[in-house]
Design a protein around this motif. Structure first.
Motif, PDB file in Angstrom:
ATOM      1  N   TRP A 358       0.836  -1.214   0.000  1.00 50.92           N
ATOM      2  CA  TRP A 358       0.000   0.000   0.000  1.00 50.92           C
ATOM      3  C   TRP A 358       0.863   1.253   0.000  1.00 50.92           C
ATOM      4  CZ3 TRP A 358      -4.738  -0.719   3.808  1.00 50.92           C
ATOM      5  CH2 TRP A 358      -5.463  -1.846   3.410  1.00 50.92           C
ATOM      6  N   LEU A 359       1.891   1.237   0.829  1.00 47.36           N
ATOM      7  CA  LEU A 359       2.752   2.409   0.942  1.00 47.36           C
ATOM      8  C   LEU A 359       3.541   2.675  -0.338  1.00 47.36           C
ATOM      9  CD1 LEU A 359       4.071   1.915   4.588  1.00 47.36           C
ATOM     10  CD2 LEU A 359       2.577   3.772   3.805  1.00 47.36           C
ATOM     11  N   SER A 360       3.712   1.630  -1.140  1.00 44.60           N
ATOM     12  CA  SER A 360       4.476   1.796  -2.383  1.00 44.60           C
ATOM     13  C   SER A 360       3.657   2.486  -3.463  1.00 44.60           C
ATOM     14  CB  SER A 360       4.924   0.434  -2.907  1.00 44.60           C
ATOM     15  OG  SER A 360       3.824  -0.208  -3.548  1.00 44.60           O
ATOM     16  N   GLY A 361       2.335   2.645  -3.229  1.00 39.32           N
ATOM     17  CA  GLY A 361       1.495   3.306  -4.221  1.00 39.32           C
ATOM     18  C   GLY A 361       0.807   2.345  -5.173  1.00 39.32           C
ATOM     19  N   ALA A 362       0.820   1.064  -4.838  1.00 38.14           N
ATOM     20  CA  ALA A 362       0.182   0.066  -5.704  1.00 38.14           C
ATOM     21  C   ALA A 362      -1.330   0.276  -5.753  1.00 38.14           C
ATOM     22  CB  ALA A 362       0.500  -1.332  -5.176  1.00 38.14           C
ATOM     23  N   LEU A 363      -1.930  -0.160  -6.849  1.00 43.24           N
ATOM     24  CA  LEU A 363      -3.393  -0.156  -6.985  1.00 43.24           C
ATOM     25  C   LEU A 363      -3.976  -1.355  -6.267  1.00 43.24           C
ATOM     26  CD1 LEU A 363      -4.735   0.549 -10.566  1.00 43.24           C
ATOM     27  CD2 LEU A 363      -4.482   2.109  -8.639  1.00 43.24           C
ATOM     28  N   ARG A 364      -5.151  -1.148  -5.687  1.00 42.18           N
ATOM     29  CA  ARG A 364      -5.871  -2.265  -5.065  1.00 42.18           C
ATOM     30  C   ARG A 364      -7.264  -2.314  -5.640  1.00 42.18           C
ATOM     31  NH1 ARG A 364      -7.479  -1.695   0.510  1.00 42.18           N
ATOM     32  NH2 ARG A 364      -7.996  -3.896   0.334  1.00 42.18           N
ATOM     33  N   PHE A 365      -7.733  -3.501  -5.969  1.00 46.16           N
ATOM     34  CA  PHE A 365      -9.122  -3.663  -6.409  1.00 46.16           C
ATOM     35  C   PHE A 365      -9.878  -4.344  -5.284  1.00 46.16           C
ATOM     36  CE2 PHE A 365      -6.716  -2.993 -10.196  1.00 46.16           C
ATOM     37  CZ  PHE A 365      -7.548  -2.210 -10.976  1.00 46.16           C
TER      38      PHE A 365
ATOM     39  N   LYS B  52     -14.114  -1.857 -12.861  1.00 44.60           N
ATOM     40  CA  LYS B  52     -13.642  -1.568 -11.500  1.00 44.60           C
ATOM     41  C   LYS B  52     -12.495  -0.570 -11.546  1.00 44.60           C
ATOM     42  CE  LYS B  52     -14.939  -5.541  -8.805  1.00 44.60           C
ATOM     43  NZ  LYS B  52     -14.549  -6.617  -7.898  1.00 44.60           N
ATOM     44  N   ILE B  53     -12.467   0.327 -10.597  1.00 43.06           N
ATOM     45  CA  ILE B  53     -11.380   1.295 -10.519  1.00 43.06           C
ATOM     46  C   ILE B  53     -10.525   0.977  -9.298  1.00 43.06           C
ATOM     47  CG2 ILE B  53     -10.830   3.745 -10.190  1.00 43.06           C
ATOM     48  CD1 ILE B  53     -13.306   4.428 -11.796  1.00 43.06           C
ATOM     49  N   GLY B  54      -9.249   0.800  -9.531  1.00 41.91           N
ATOM     50  CA  GLY B  54      -8.335   0.461  -8.423  1.00 41.91           C
ATOM     51  C   GLY B  54      -8.157   1.634  -7.479  1.00 41.91           C
ATOM     52  N   ARG B  55      -7.840   1.315  -6.252  1.00 33.92           N
ATOM     53  CA  ARG B  55      -7.710   2.321  -5.203  1.00 33.92           C
ATOM     54  C   ARG B  55      -6.236   2.491  -4.856  1.00 33.92           C
ATOM     55  NH1 ARG B  55     -11.316   3.237  -1.265  1.00 33.92           N
ATOM     56  NH2 ARG B  55     -12.572   1.395  -1.734  1.00 33.92           N
ATOM     57  N   ILE B  56      -5.821   3.731  -4.583  1.00 24.40           N
ATOM     58  CA  ILE B  56      -4.510   3.897  -3.948  1.00 24.40           C
ATOM     59  C   ILE B  56      -4.760   4.256  -2.492  1.00 24.40           C
ATOM     60  CG2 ILE B  56      -3.108   4.487  -5.978  1.00 24.40           C
ATOM     61  CD1 ILE B  56      -3.518   7.451  -5.336  1.00 24.40           C
ATOM     62  N   ASN B  57      -3.977   3.677  -1.596  1.00 21.59           N
ATOM     63  CA  ASN B  57      -4.127   3.970  -0.170  1.00 21.59           C
ATOM     64  C   ASN B  57      -3.042   4.926   0.298  1.00 21.59           C
ATOM     65  OD1 ASN B  57      -6.343   2.377   0.056  1.00 21.59           O
ATOM     66  ND2 ASN B  57      -5.262   0.595   0.837  1.00 21.59           N
ATOM     67  N   SER B  58      -2.167   5.244  -0.610  1.00 22.23           N
ATOM     68  CA  SER B  58      -1.059   6.123  -0.288  1.00 22.23           C
ATOM     69  C   SER B  58      -1.050   7.147  -1.416  1.00 22.23           C
ATOM     70  CB  SER B  58       0.203   5.272  -0.291  1.00 22.23           C
ATOM     71  OG  SER B  58       1.214   5.877   0.431  1.00 22.23           O
ATOM     72  N   GLY B  62       1.227   6.721  -4.683  1.00 19.34           N
ATOM     73  CA  GLY B  62       0.205   6.204  -5.598  1.00 19.34           C
ATOM     74  C   GLY B  62       0.160   7.010  -6.886  1.00 19.34           C
ATOM     75  N   GLU B  65       3.244   6.342  -8.893  1.00 15.44           N
ATOM     76  CA  GLU B  65       3.220   5.026  -9.528  1.00 15.44           C
ATOM     77  C   GLU B  65       2.257   4.964 -10.721  1.00 15.44           C
ATOM     78  OE1 GLU B  65       4.585   1.758  -9.098  1.00 15.44           O
ATOM     79  OE2 GLU B  65       6.085   3.098  -8.217  1.00 15.44           O
ATOM     80  N   GLN B  66       1.116   5.644 -10.585  1.00 15.21           N
ATOM     81  CA  GLN B  66       0.048   5.456 -11.573  1.00 15.21           C
ATOM     82  C   GLN B  66       0.126   6.403 -12.767  1.00 15.21           C
ATOM     83  OE1 GLN B  66      -1.492   2.692 -11.198  1.00 15.21           O
ATOM     84  NE2 GLN B  66      -0.543   2.467  -9.172  1.00 15.21           N
ATOM     85  N   ARG B 222      -6.921   5.191 -14.386  1.00 11.84           N
ATOM     86  CA  ARG B 222      -7.694   5.925 -13.391  1.00 11.84           C
ATOM     87  C   ARG B 222      -7.548   5.246 -12.035  1.00 11.84           C
ATOM     88  NH1 ARG B 222     -13.554   5.995 -15.775  1.00 11.84           N
ATOM     89  NH2 ARG B 222     -12.639   7.473 -17.245  1.00 11.84           N
ATOM     90  N   THR B 223      -7.702   6.002 -10.991  1.00  8.33           N
ATOM     91  CA  THR B 223      -7.578   5.431  -9.648  1.00  8.33           C
ATOM     92  C   THR B 223      -8.379   6.273  -8.662  1.00  8.33           C
ATOM     93  OG1 THR B 223      -6.002   4.745  -7.951  1.00  8.33           O
ATOM     94  CG2 THR B 223      -5.452   6.744  -9.138  1.00  8.33           C
ATOM     95  N   ASP B 252     -10.042  -2.701   6.760  1.00  8.73           N
ATOM     96  CA  ASP B 252      -9.548  -1.876   5.653  1.00  8.73           C
ATOM     97  C   ASP B 252      -9.725  -0.391   5.940  1.00  8.73           C
ATOM     98  OD1 ASP B 252      -8.689  -3.780   3.921  1.00  8.73           O
ATOM     99  OD2 ASP B 252      -9.994  -3.167   2.279  1.00  8.73           O
TER     100      ASP B 252
END
Lengths: 366, 366
Positions: A358-365, B52-58, B62, B65-66, B222-223, B252
Motif C-alpha cells: 500500500w505504501l508503495s502506491g500500488a493499486l488495489r481492487f 472496477k477502478i483500483g484504489r490507492i491507499n497512499s 500512488g 506510480e500510476q 484511473r484510480t 480496511d
C-alpha cells in the motif's frame, strides 16, 4: 497399553508425533475416541486436552442461563494454558495444542514447588503462565512485571477429563502452597451477589485484568466473562499485526467492549470512545513506522532457560507451531547469571507485505 | 444480432435473464467473451459493465506510480453507480450489477434533461445517484439533503467500454447542462500540484465528502482515493449491521483512516482517535437498543416514484438482488402530491440473530 490406539490415531491422521528430549508422544490435532484436541498420548498414559470454556457476552442473563444454583467466581489470567503432569519420574508442561513445551518444562521448577507430585503423581495441574518473559504472549500483563509466573486454576484427576471439585482444589492449593488464580468466592443468582460480582469486575477492569471464570459448585458447568479493558488491550496489541489476525477477532472485541460498558453502567463515561480509537490507532501508527523503517512488522521476545539444550529444543519447537514456520528469526542465545537467554523475533507476513504494498502506491481492487 | 451470444451465456451460466416492464435482457454475472460482469445484453445492443477502478491507499506514491504525465482530479460521490442509456425509444438506468433499475429508470427524467439522447442516442452516461431518498444507500450524504440527485462522471461510446476523453466529456456536460461531479482540474506529479491536491482533499475531508478519482489525460488509467472522514462515515453506518458485513470492510477502513490522516498531516490533531471510537460505538449502541426493543436490527427506506407500476417492479426487483431476498419488508405505498411513496425496511439477519443470542445469555465457543 495405548499402542493400538496410537496406531489408529496416526492411521486416521487425527494426531501427529511430537518429540521432546528422549521422549516421543502423540498429540491429537483433532478430537478422537472421546479425547479432545490437544490430548497427549504416551504408550502408558493419556493427558486429556483442556476443554474449551464457553463465553458469555452478557453477564446477568448469562449467569441466569448457565447456573441454577451456587457458582464460584475466579480470576481469568491472560497468558498461555499449560497442563503440568508427571511421567516416568519427570515433570512436563504441555500447551493447549498438546505440545510438550520445552520452555515451560524447563522453567517449571522456578514456578512451582513440585512436591505435590511426590504425594499425588497422577494429578494434572492446569494453569496459566504469563509475563513479559513468555515466548507466546504479546503485550503487557498487569499481574507480572518481569519474567514469568504461573497461576493454577484447575486440577484434573490423572488421565481423565474430570476436574477436582473446587473446595478440594482449594485445599490442595493451600496445602502445597501452589501459585494460583485469585478466587472471589461463592455466589448465587440474586441481586446482592450480582452487585458484588459487578463490583469485582469493575475493579478488574480498572486494573486492566482479563476477567473471570464462573464455575458451578461443587463442579460442572463453567463459563468465562472478560472486561472491556482486556478487550481494549487485545485490540491494541493485535492491531500491530492487524492483517495477520482474523478480522473477526477485532469485531468480536469491539462488540464485547460496548456490551461490557453498557452492562456495567460505564457507557455514559466520556473517554472510552477515545480509548477504543486509540487502541487501534496507536498499534497501526507503530506498525506503519516499522514497515517504513524496516520493511516489516515484527515483535521481539526474550525468554530465559535453565538449560541450554532446552533453549535448543524450544527453537526446534517453534518451527512446529502452526503459523510460526518461517516467521521466527532467532537473534541471540547467551548466558546471563545462571540462565540462558534466548532472543527472537516473530514477523507478521501479511501485515508486512500488505502495508509495504500500500505504501508503495500500488493499486488495489476491492 | 446477439442471439447466439445470449444462448452461449445462458448455456455457460455466465449470466441470467432480467425483466423490466415488457423488456427482457441478460445481465452478465461473470465476465464473458471480453465483456465485464454487469454488462447488459439485448438482442440488438450490449451495454458494457462499468469497469472496477483500483484504489490507492497512499496518495503521493500512488500518484507517482500510476501517472507519468498529466491527470485530472474529479470528485468521487458516495452513491450507487448507474449507466443511463437509450434503447428503442426509451431511457433506461442500469445498476453496477447489470439490473435495469425500476427506481432510477422511473426517476431519470427528474434528474437529467434527456435531450442529449436525441442528438446522441448511442452514448452511455455513467453517474452516481445519491441522497436520502435512495433505496440502496444507507447513511447521510453531504451533497444531497433530500430526495436524490445524479452526478455524471463518465460518458461511454455506445456499446464499447471506451470512455470519451475528459475534455470531450466536459464539453457535452456543459452543452447539455448535465448534472455532473465536480472537476478540480488538471495536475501533474510535482510539488506545487501535490500541495494543491492535498488542500482540496483536506476540504473534502472536512465536509465529510467521499474522495476523488484521478484520471489520466486525455484518457487511460484511473484510480480512486478517499478521505478519512468518508471511512469514518462508512464505519458509523455499517456498524449498525456489523455482523452482516465482511469484517475486512472495517479493518480496511481503519487502516486507510490512519494512512490518510498520516499523509495529510492530521495525525497529531487530538480528536480523531475519539472519532474512530465513536464511529463504532454509536452504531453498536444503536443496534443493541434496536435488538433489545424490536428483536432485530433494520434500516428504514423511503423513496418516491413517478409511476405506481415502477414501484411494483422495484419491489419485485429487490427480491432478485443478492443478499436482499427475504430481508426486505414492504411497509407502505401511498400517493403524496404527484409521487408514489414506497416505504420499506431492510433487516440485518446475522446482526439481529447474533446479538439477540448474546443478550439472551447464551454460551459462545470461540
Amino acid at each position: 497399553m495405548f499402542e493400538l490406539f496410537i496406531e489408529e490415531i496416526l492411521a486416521k491422521k487425527r494426531g501427529v508425533q511430537g518429540k521432546f528430549q528422549d521422549k516421543t508422544y502423540i498429540r491429537l490435532t483433532n478430537s478422537y475416541g472421546g479425547w479432545p484436541e490437544g490430548s497427549i498420548v504416551f504408550k502408558d498414559l493419556i493427558i486429556a486436552g483442556f476443554p474449551k470454556i464457553g463465553r458469555i457476552n452478557s453477564l446477568e442473563s448469562g449467569l441466569r442461563e448457565q447456573f441454577s444454583g451456587s457458582f464460584w467466581m475466579e480470576e481469568k489470567v491472560d497468558g498461555y494454558n499449560v497442563r503440568i503432569f508427571h511421567h516416568q519420574g519427570q515433570i512436563y508442561c504441555a500447551t493447549r495444542g498438546g505440545f510438550i513445551c520445552p520452555f515451560s518444562t524447563d522453567r517449571i521448577v522456578d514456578l512451582l514447588n513440585v512436591d505435590i507430585f511426590i504425594d499425588h503423581p497422577n494429578l494434572v495441574l492446569c494453569g496459566e503462565i504469563t509475563g513479559p518473559g513468555s515466548p507466546y504472549i504479546e503485550g503487557p500483563t498487569p499481574l507480572v512485571s518481569e519474567d514469568i509466573k504461573l497461576f493454577i486454576f484447575d486440577i484434573a484427576k490423572g488421565s481423565t477429563m474430570e476436574f477436582l471439585p473446587e473446595r478440594q482444589k482449594h485445599e490442595l492449593i493451600s496445602r502445597y502452597a501452589l501459585p494460583s488464580v485469585k478466587n472471589f468466592g461463592l455466589f448465587e443468582n440474586q441481586p446482592e451477589d450480582l452487585r458484588q460480582i459487578k463490583k469485582i469486575l469493575l475493579s478488574l477492569h480498572n486494573e486492566y485484568r482479563e476477567g473471570v471464570i464462573f464455575k458451578e459448585e461443587p463442579f460442572g458447568r463453567r463459563t468465562k466473562y472478560v472486561t472491556a479493558n482486556s478487550d481494549l488491550n487485545d485490540i491494541a496489541v493485535f492491531s500491530q499485526k492487524i492483517l495477520d489476525v482474523s478480522p473477526n477477532y477485532f469485531i468480536d472485541r469491539i462488540i464485547r467492549y460496548v456490551l461490557f460498558l453498557t452492562e456495567l453502567g460505564l457507557i455514559e463515561e466520556n473517554n472510552w470512545e477515545e480509548k477504543l480509537g486509540k487502541a487501534f490507532v496507536c498499534g497501526i501508527k507503530e506498525v506503519l513506522k516499522k514497515v517504513q523503517a524496516d520493511g516489516r512488522s515484527s515483535r521481539f521476545f526474550r525468554c530465559r532457560f535453565r538449560e541450554l539444550k532446552n533453549a535448543e529444543y524450544f527453537i526446534e519447537h517453534l518451527k512446529h507451531i502452526p503459523g510460526h514456520q518461517e516467521h521466527v528469526i532467532i537473534k541471540k542465545v547467551y548466558k546471563e547469571n545462571s540462565y540462558w537467554v534466548l532472543e527472537f523475533e516473530k514477523t507478521f507476513p501479511s501485515t508486512s507485505d500488505t502495508l509495504r504494498n500500500w505504501l508503495s502506491g500500488a493499486l488495489r481492487f476491492d
